[in-house]
Write a protein that holds these residues in place. Structure first.
Motif, PDB file in Angstrom:
ATOM      1  N   CYS A 138      12.645 -26.480 -24.554  1.00 25.57           N
ATOM      2  CA  CYS A 138      12.760 -25.070 -24.962  1.00 25.57           C
ATOM      3  C   CYS A 138      11.952 -24.853 -26.244  1.00 25.57           C
ATOM      4  N   LEU A 187      19.589 -25.547 -19.107  1.00 26.96           N
ATOM      5  CA  LEU A 187      18.301 -24.852 -19.211  1.00 26.96           C
ATOM      6  C   LEU A 187      17.685 -24.650 -17.820  1.00 26.96           C
ATOM      7  N   LEU A 205      21.296 -20.830 -26.334  1.00 28.21           N
ATOM      8  CA  LEU A 205      21.963 -21.759 -25.428  1.00 28.21           C
ATOM      9  C   LEU A 205      23.050 -22.478 -26.224  1.00 28.21           C
ATOM     10  N   TYR A 254      11.508 -12.005 -24.258  1.00 26.52           N
ATOM     11  CA  TYR A 254      11.504 -12.289 -22.817  1.00 26.52           C
ATOM     12  C   TYR A 254      11.407 -10.981 -22.036  1.00 26.52           C
ATOM     13  N   LEU A 291      19.409 -21.846 -16.071  1.00 29.24           N
ATOM     14  CA  LEU A 291      18.962 -20.562 -16.622  1.00 29.24           C
ATOM     15  C   LEU A 291      17.578 -20.199 -16.071  1.00 29.24           C
ATOM     16  N   PHE A 295      17.438 -16.314 -26.288  1.00 30.31           N
ATOM     17  CA  PHE A 295      18.621 -16.755 -25.546  1.00 30.31           C
ATOM     18  C   PHE A 295      19.203 -17.878 -26.390  1.00 30.31           C
ATOM     19  N   VAL A 304      11.970 -18.327 -19.376  1.00 38.43           N
ATOM     20  CA  VAL A 304      13.045 -18.184 -20.384  1.00 38.43           C
ATOM     21  C   VAL A 304      13.007 -19.298 -21.415  1.00 38.43           C
ATOM     22  N   SER A 305      12.503 -20.487 -21.003  1.00 34.94           N
ATOM     23  CA  SER A 305      12.619 -21.655 -21.890  1.00 34.94           C
ATOM     24  C   SER A 305      11.976 -21.423 -23.259  1.00 34.94           C
ATOM     25  N   HIS A 348      11.801 -18.810 -24.906  1.00 34.79           N
ATOM     26  CA  HIS A 348      12.566 -17.833 -25.706  1.00 34.79           C
ATOM     27  C   HIS A 348      13.997 -18.338 -25.939  1.00 34.79           C
ATOM     28  N   THR A 349      14.188 -19.651 -25.740  1.00 37.58           N
ATOM     29  CA  THR A 349      15.545 -20.205 -25.856  1.00 37.58           C
ATOM     30  C   THR A 349      15.651 -21.164 -27.026  1.00 37.58           C
TER      31      THR A 349
END
Ligand SMILES: Nc1nc2c(ncn2[C@@H]2O[C@H](COP(=O)(O)OP(=O)(O)OP(=O)(O)O)[C@@H](O)[C@H]2O)c(=O)[nH]1
Ligand SMILES: [Mg+2]
Length: 243
Positions: free
Chosen positions: A166, A119, A104, A202, A122, A102, A130-131, A133-134
């Protein structure tokens, strides 16, 4: 008509799957175009948000089949929280089996309280997972001029906090220079490191639980397959000898 080769390519999942997220008007669609090397998403000069639904585009870029999903702005002035959640879930589905990253997207020089909550939003709309993969993608790299981006990040404790939460990776794009392909190459290298060469991506909660069940089942089977075989043989014997 679509050739067999292209049909096959579109049936397969892309090597590199990217989802662009961030506030309205920060340059998400422009960054998508820079990655793909083509103007695929609408990024006109406008005073109102242009991207209102999640959309996917795919291209061959630097030897990879790359899919990019563009999404509407977080804290959208046009969509309700439920609608935004649905668009983010759609973005994940469009990136099946799951996005490697992701991005950001943050406009360089604009990091207000609202951006600081990106974040968390999200994570709330998708999942806390998700964090990891961000990564942060700064746009408006042309504003940097002679400033060093690492120094710029070091000087902002709120930015550092966000990065700690992240993957810790960040990158800068100057979307005014789409022809600068080195910036895309460097981004791919960073994504490769976050996704451990494409191995990590993710996955939705339901897929995560299913893969956990399968892992546990495989582990039990590997350890106790002799027991399964004995039970199977006993059943066979009963079947053959008892009417
Ligand atoms: N100077 C400069 N302008 C940029 C850059 N990236 C985007 N822009 C401009 O910023 C404006 C918004 O860009 P978009 O790509 O449409 O932003 P977005 O986040 O997709 O916007 P919405 O979908 O409307 O929420 C456009 O006028 C772009 O030309 C950049 O790196 N440098
Ligand atoms: Mg857009």
């Amino acid at each position: 008509m679509m050739s067999k080769y292209h049909q096959l390519r579109s049936d397969l999942s892309s090597d590199l799957r990217v989802v662009l997220v961030g506030q309205e008007r920060v340059g998400k669609s422009s960054a998508g175009n820079t990655i793909l090397g083509k103007k695929q998403f609408d990024c006109r000069f406008s005073s109102r948000p242009l991207t209102l639904i999640s959309e996917k585009r795919e291209e061959d870029v630097q030897g990879h089949r790359v899919s990019v999903v563009d999404t509407p702005g977080l804290f959208s002035s046009q969509l309700s929280e439920e609608e935004m959640k649905a668009e983010l879930e759609k973005a994940v589905d469009l990136s099946s089996p799951g996005p490697h990253i992701f991005l950001l997207t943050i406009q360089l020089g604009r990091f207000t309280e609202q951006e600081q909550g990106d974040l968390e939003t999200l994570q709330k709309l998708l999942s806390p997972d998700v964090s990891k993969h961000t990564m942060v993608l700064f746009t408006y790299g042309d504003r940097l001029e002679n400033t060093n981006i690492d120094q710029f990040v070091r000087d902002d404790k709120n930015l550092k906090k966000l990065l700690d939460k992240c993957s810790g990776k960040y990158h800068v794009f100057n979307n005014r220079e789409m022809e600068n392909r080195d910036q895309v190459k460097e981004l791919f290298e960073k994504i490769d490191s976050v996704s451990e060469g494409g191995r990590l991506f993710y996955q939705k909660r339901s897929s995560q639980s299913l893969s956990l069940i399968l892992r546990v089942y495989r582990m039990i089977y590997q350890r106790f397959h002799w027991l399964f075989n004995i039970i199977f043989c006993v059943f066979r014997w009963f079947e053959e000898h008892i009417e």
